[in-house]
Design an enzyme around this catalytic site. Structure first.
Site, PDB file in Angstrom:
ATOM      1  N   ASP A  78       0.847  -1.188   0.000  1.00  0.00           N
ATOM      2  CA  ASP A  78       0.000   0.000   0.000  1.00  0.00           C
ATOM      3  C   ASP A  78       0.886   1.242   0.000  1.00  0.00           C
ATOM      4  O   ASP A  78       1.874   1.297   0.739  1.00  0.00           O
ATOM      5  CB  ASP A  78      -0.896  -0.016   1.245  1.00  0.00           C
ATOM      6  N   ASN A 103     -13.428  -3.309   2.747  1.00  0.00           N
ATOM      7  CA  ASN A 103     -14.535  -2.348   2.790  1.00  0.00           C
ATOM      8  C   ASN A 103     -15.383  -2.463   1.524  1.00  0.00           C
ATOM      9  O   ASN A 103     -14.844  -2.647   0.433  1.00  0.00           O
ATOM     10  CB  ASN A 103     -13.978  -0.925   2.897  1.00  0.00           C
ATOM     11  N   GLN A 125     -14.832   2.377   1.522  1.00  0.00           N
ATOM     12  CA  GLN A 125     -14.202   1.965   0.268  1.00  0.00           C
ATOM     13  C   GLN A 125     -13.941   3.205  -0.581  1.00  0.00           C
ATOM     14  O   GLN A 125     -14.852   3.976  -0.866  1.00  0.00           O
ATOM     15  CB  GLN A 125     -15.095   0.979  -0.496  1.00  0.00           C
ATOM     16  N   HIS A 174     -10.689  -5.275  -3.049  1.00  0.00           N
ATOM     17  CA  HIS A 174      -9.328  -5.491  -2.573  1.00  0.00           C
ATOM     18  C   HIS A 174      -9.372  -5.806  -1.087  1.00  0.00           C
ATOM     19  O   HIS A 174     -10.273  -5.364  -0.373  1.00  0.00           O
ATOM     20  CB  HIS A 174      -8.420  -4.295  -2.862  1.00  0.00           C
ATOM     21  N   HIS A 181      -7.121  -5.654   2.384  1.00  0.00           N
ATOM     22  CA  HIS A 181      -5.943  -5.119   3.066  1.00  0.00           C
ATOM     23  C   HIS A 181      -5.397  -6.164   4.024  1.00  0.00           C
ATOM     24  O   HIS A 181      -6.155  -6.749   4.796  1.00  0.00           O
ATOM     25  CB  HIS A 181      -6.317  -3.885   3.909  1.00  0.00           C
TER      26      HIS A 181
END
Length: 136
Positions: A32, A88, A95, A101, A103
């Site tokens: 990230d 999310n 989101q 995706h 995390h």
């Protein structure tokens, strides 16, 4: 299917460079750019799905298996003390990119992150009403 205006589709396909930790024909795992902690990574399916509700069940199952594998590597090599998996769905849930995706956030004692919620209160009757609404 790739969505032309989706930044995560472009990253997953390699069109936009990333710090890739892992890739195969179905997924790319990247660091990230705004990490919550050291090692914070995202699992990106190569096929576009806006969120969990659009994600094929087979892909959803594969995401969790991959998350387990990557999290184990993080624990072994980064020596983290715990792990948050955060996913999310929708703007109201936080989101910010409309591409599913997951995390993976390694957690360290006293890392200063607060990835929690404030527990609410409800009665047994309220719980039962919600249970009935969802179970029936």
């Amino acid at each position: 299917m790739k969505k032309e205006d989706c930044i995560f589709c472009k990253i997953a396909s390699g069109e936009i460079p990333s710090k890739t930790l892992y890739e195969d024909e179905d997924f790319r795992v990247i660091l990230d750019l705004g990490p919550a902690t050291k090692g914070h990574a995202l699992i990106l399916p190569r096929e576009h799905a806006a969120d969990l509700f659009e994600l094929p069940e087979e892909t959803a199952a594969e995401v969790l298996v991959l998350a387990k594998r990557i999290a184990a590597r993080m624990r072994e090599r980064l020596h983290c003390d715990g792990m948050n998996l955060v996913q999310n769905n929708g703007e109201a849930a936080g989101q910010t990119v409309s591409h599913f995706h997951l995390h993976l956030i390694p957690r360290y004692q006293d890392d200063g992150q607060k990835i929690n919620w404030v527990p609410g209160e409800c009665t047994q009757e309220e719980l039962e009403n919600v249970r009935r609404e969802l179970a029936e």
